[in-house]
Design a protein around this motif. Structure first.
Motif, short mmCIF file in Angstrom:
data_model
loop_
_atom_site.label_atom_id
_atom_site.label_comp_id
_atom_site.label_asym_id
_atom_site.label_seq_id
_atom_site.Cartn_x
_atom_site.Cartn_y
_atom_site.Cartn_z
N ALA A 2 0.83 -1.20 0.00
CA ALA A 2 0.00 0.00 0.00
C ALA A 2 0.87 1.25 0.00
O ALA A 2 1.91 1.30 0.67
N ASN A 3 0.46 2.28 -0.76
CA ASN A 3 1.18 3.55 -0.73
C ASN A 3 0.70 4.39 0.45
O ASN A 3 -0.20 3.99 1.20
N ILE A 4 1.28 5.57 0.62
CA ILE A 4 0.97 6.38 1.80
C ILE A 4 -0.50 6.79 1.85
O ILE A 4 -1.14 6.74 2.91
N LEU A 40 1.40 0.30 12.85
CA LEU A 40 1.02 -1.10 12.66
C LEU A 40 0.32 -1.31 11.31
O LEU A 40 0.49 -2.36 10.68
N THR A 41 -0.44 -0.32 10.87
CA THR A 41 -1.03 -0.40 9.52
C THR A 41 0.08 -0.49 8.48
O THR A 41 0.02 -1.33 7.56
N ALA A 42 1.10 0.33 8.62
CA ALA A 42 2.22 0.28 7.68
C ALA A 42 2.93 -1.07 7.74
O ALA A 42 3.32 -1.63 6.71
N LEU A 43 3.08 -1.61 8.95
CA LEU A 43 3.75 -2.89 9.11
C LEU A 43 2.99 -4.00 8.38
O LEU A 43 3.58 -4.79 7.62
N TYR A 44 1.69 -4.05 8.58
CA TYR A 44 0.89 -5.14 8.01
C TYR A 44 0.62 -4.97 6.52
O TYR A 44 0.54 -5.97 5.79
N PHE A 45 0.47 -3.74 6.07
CA PHE A 45 0.06 -3.53 4.67
C PHE A 45 1.21 -3.13 3.75
O PHE A 45 1.00 -3.03 2.54
N ASN A 46 2.40 -2.91 4.31
CA ASN A 46 3.50 -2.50 3.46
C ASN A 46 4.81 -3.23 3.73
O ASN A 46 5.61 -3.40 2.81
N GLU A 210 14.63 6.25 15.92
CA GLU A 210 13.51 7.04 16.41
C GLU A 210 12.69 7.54 15.24
O GLU A 210 13.24 7.82 14.16
N CYS A 211 11.38 7.67 15.45
CA CYS A 211 10.50 7.98 14.33
C CYS A 211 9.22 8.63 14.84
O CYS A 211 8.76 8.34 15.94
N ASP A 212 8.65 9.52 14.04
CA ASP A 212 7.30 10.04 14.28
C ASP A 212 6.32 8.93 13.89
O ASP A 212 6.16 8.61 12.72
N GLY A 213 5.68 8.35 14.87
CA GLY A 213 4.81 7.20 14.63
C GLY A 213 3.50 7.51 13.97
O GLY A 213 2.66 6.61 13.81
N HIS A 214 3.28 8.78 13.57
CA HIS A 214 2.06 9.15 12.84
C HIS A 214 2.37 9.72 11.46
O HIS A 214 1.45 10.14 10.76
N ASP A 215 3.61 9.74 11.09
CA ASP A 215 4.03 10.24 9.78
C ASP A 215 4.43 9.04 8.92
O ASP A 215 5.47 8.43 9.14
N ILE A 219 7.66 6.64 8.99
CA ILE A 219 7.46 5.25 9.42
C ILE A 219 8.07 4.28 8.41
O ILE A 219 8.81 3.36 8.77
N LEU A 220 7.76 4.49 7.14
CA LEU A 220 8.28 3.59 6.11
C LEU A 220 9.79 3.68 6.01
O LEU A 220 10.48 2.67 5.80
N ASP A 221 10.33 4.88 6.17
CA ASP A 221 11.79 5.04 6.16
C ASP A 221 12.43 4.29 7.33
O ASP A 221 13.49 3.66 7.17
N ALA A 222 11.79 4.37 8.49
CA ALA A 222 12.33 3.68 9.67
C ALA A 222 12.31 2.17 9.48
O ALA A 222 13.29 1.48 9.82
N TYR A 223 11.22 1.65 8.94
CA TYR A 223 11.16 0.21 8.68
C TYR A 223 12.22 -0.20 7.64
O TYR A 223 12.85 -1.25 7.77
N ALA A 224 12.41 0.63 6.63
CA ALA A 224 13.41 0.33 5.61
C ALA A 224 14.81 0.32 6.22
O ALA A 224 15.64 -0.57 5.92
N GLU A 225 15.09 1.29 7.08
CA GLU A 225 16.40 1.34 7.73
C GLU A 225 16.59 0.14 8.67
O GLU A 225 17.68 -0.43 8.74
N ALA A 226 15.53 -0.23 9.37
CA ALA A 226 15.60 -1.41 10.24
C ALA A 226 15.93 -2.65 9.41
O ALA A 226 16.73 -3.49 9.84
#
Length: 281
Positions: A2-4, A40-46, A210-215, A219-226
């Protein structure tokens, strides 16, 4: 993936599900469910590699998610249903006697998508460590994700597990903290004073983001870096800076909605602030 824009639409519907579920049940934990809805939406859908059609508790060939903060079942069940693990209509049975959607995740109830029973705070990171270590031993290149609450990080078992993960170089594990700075009795800093949470995890040998959990972009950048940090000898922690009760003005920024359900009037007021995007159950 899913996109943003799509993620924003899904998370709005997830928040509607949360409000409607706790209102119908007359109990539940909406505050932290609302604060963790976006990441969590980003985690499950992206982000996660998972497939409801072929899911098993063994988790072979797929990523695993464990909800250590087990009281956040409203957001958990909504996401599982919206991803296709079970029919969305079942959300209407939340916390009803004899149904599968109990107040805390249960494996005995047979809900697809749930790998680990949870709710006794502090235990989920240990379970996730075992699952991740098992994947490494099996040669499974997939990852394990686990969600902690910041108040939950007052539990000593969290730090025992943190040491274990670093010592054994469990580098296929990504932990996430919903850093909303609230817990059942008030602000986390006033209850036990976690102080420098980032510094603590780093001192225990973790890579910390660290990340803004509503942006969603952040969020996607943080998951990518992880993802890039996985496989390099250290477990990864993402500290998601969030707002308790995010999305509803009278619920935001207070611990009072940690474990309190909205009444029907409050429900209508909350729903008026949340766009219905996928259709209510």
């Amino acid at each position: 993936m899913a996109n943003i824009d799509e993620l924003q639409r899904i998370s709005s519907q997830v928040r509607r599900d949360i409000i409607r579920m706790v209102t119908s049940a007359g109990s539940g934990h909406p505050g932290g469910s609302m604060s963790s809805a976006d990441f969590l939406t980003a985690l499950y859908f992206n982000v996660m590699n998972h497939d409801p059609a072929s899911w098993t508790r063994e988790g072979k060939g797929q990523d695993i998610f464990i909800l250590s903060a087990g009281h956040l079942t409203p957001v958990y069940y909504s996401l599982l249903a919206r991803c296709g693990y079970f029919d969305v209509s079942e959300l209407g049975t939340f916390r009803k006697l004899g149904t599968r959607l109990q107040g805390h995740p249960s494996v005995d109830s047979g809900v697809p998508g749930i790998f680990q029973a949870s709710g006794s705070l502090g235990q989920g990171l240990s379970a996730a460590a075992g699952a991740a270590l098992g994947k490494k031993l099996d040669g499974d290149c997939n990852r394990v994700y686990v969600l902690l609450g910041d108040g939950e990080c007052e539990e000593g078992q969290i730090w025992e597990a943190a040491m274990f993960c670093a010592h054994h170089k469990i580098d296929n594990l990504v932990a996430i903290t919903d850093w909303n700075r609230q817990q059942i009795d008030g602000r986390v800093e006033n209850v036990a004073g976690l102080v420098n949470l980032k510094g603590k995890w780093e001192a225990f040998g973790w890579e910390v983001l660290e990340c803004d959990g509503h942006d969603f972009a952040e969020i996607l950048d943080a998951y990518a870096e992880a993802g890039k940090l996985c496989g390099k000898g250290k477990p990864v922690m993402i500290l998601m800076k969030t707002e308790m009760g995010k999305g509803v003005d009278f619920m935001e920024g207070t611990h009072k909605w940690h474990g309190k359900a909205t009444d029907p009037e409050q429900c209508e007021k909350a729903l008026s602030q949340l766009e219905e995007t996928l259709g209510d159950y």
